[in-house]
Design an enzyme around this catalytic site. Structure first.
Site, mmCIF file in Angstrom:
data_model
loop_
_atom_site.group_PDB
_atom_site.id
_atom_site.type_symbol
_atom_site.label_atom_id
_atom_site.label_comp_id
_atom_site.label_asym_id
_atom_site.label_seq_id
_atom_site.Cartn_x
_atom_site.Cartn_y
_atom_site.Cartn_z
ATOM 1 N N ASP A 51 0.818 -1.207 0.000
ATOM 2 C CA ASP A 51 0.000 0.000 0.000
ATOM 3 C C ASP A 51 0.855 1.261 0.000
ATOM 4 O OD1 ASP A 51 -2.451 -1.357 0.085
ATOM 5 O OD2 ASP A 51 -2.348 -1.564 2.263
ATOM 6 N N TYR A 109 6.257 -10.112 6.728
ATOM 7 C CA TYR A 109 6.347 -8.673 6.951
ATOM 8 C C TYR A 109 6.980 -8.395 8.308
ATOM 9 C CZ TYR A 109 3.181 -7.548 3.061
ATOM 10 O OH TYR A 109 2.614 -7.388 1.820
#
Length: 269
Positions: A51, A109
């Site tokens: 994003d 992540y």
């Protein structure tokens, strides 16, 4: 010929990975550089569409081309034509059945929190500043409720386009290095904003606003409105994408910056 690339980027000044009209994206910059070096337009496919404001140290992409270049030529040629905040770490010729997204078996992540009463001048970007003291042990304990395959509707963005909220979290570790707290999470895949929504709720637990068991309750409620606000994108990094061994892809050192594998026995936290 199909080429895979290992990519890192600072996402601060980009509106995410995906090419969009009238805004700057990582995909746009990378496709422009690849097409220039290949002397033909090449469409890029990525493992994970990060994003706006999110970074990567272990993004993997692929493209098809008729151009014949050495792996070294791809790496150095692309870096010479990319902006300073995007870099190619490796290039490799791969088999025709490889796909950066669909061949991936897991994504990992890390969310980096600067936990100090005062902000840092050295890291104004690339970390999320949280001035309230956090107990990373409580955050780690809470994260263990999320392990395994679950319906993650409580941590799924309203605009998520995935057909299912079910995902399988392989590990979720929270550890501290000096003033930095790192949330390290790996899953087969993630729904939209899943990591940042989980971190938002972990921050509530770490600061003592909610008990450890709140995370278990949130998971069972399957209601996004009950969980904490979404954590900022600044501290989020895609650090690793895993593939079957037969593709034999290079591995980047885990990041960001100074972070490697934590030498911590999480079972005794």
């Amino acid at each position: 010929m199909k080429i895979a690339l290992g990519i890192e980027y600072n996402g601060t000044h980009y509106f995410g990975w995906q090419r969009q009209a009238n805004v700057t994206s990582v995909q746009e910059k990378l496709e422009s550089a690849v097409s220039f070096v290949a002397n033909e337009f090449c469409q890029i496919y990525c493992a994970g569409r990060t994003d706006s404001g999110v970074h990567a140290t272990g993004q993997v992409v692929h493209f098809d081309t008729k151009a014949i270049r050495s792996e070294k030529a791809w790496t150095f040629g692309l870096n010479a034509n990319l902006p300073a905040d995007i870099a190619v770490r490796w290039a490799k010729v791969v088999s025709e059945d490889f796909h950066a997204r669909f061949s991936a078996t897991a994504r990992r992540y890390r969310y980096l929190i600067y936990n100090h009463p005062l902000r840092s001048a050295l890291f104004p970007t690339g970390v999320t500043h949280h001035h309230v003291a956090l107990d990373h042990h409580l955050m780690h304990q809470a994260g263990q409720y999320l392990l395994g395959e679950h319906d993650f509707s409580s941590f799924r963005a309203a605009q998520c386009q995935s057909n299912t909220p079910w995902r399988n979290i392989h590990h979720l570790h929270v550890f501290r290095q000096a003033n930095y707290i790192i949330v390290d999470i790996q899953a087969n895949a993630f729904v939209h904003h899943m990591v940042r929504n989980i971190v938002g709720s972990l921050l509530e637990i770490g600061s003592g606003k909610q008990p450890v068991e709140w995370m278990d309750w949130l998971l069972t409620q399957k209601d996004r409105t009950l969980a904490a606000p979404t954590a900022k994108p600044d501290g989020l990094y895609l650090v690793e994408v895993k593939y079957p061994n037969h593709f034999n892809l290079p591995k980047n050192p885990l990041g960001p910056l100074f972070l490697g594998e934590p030498k911590i026995d999480f079972h005794h936290d």
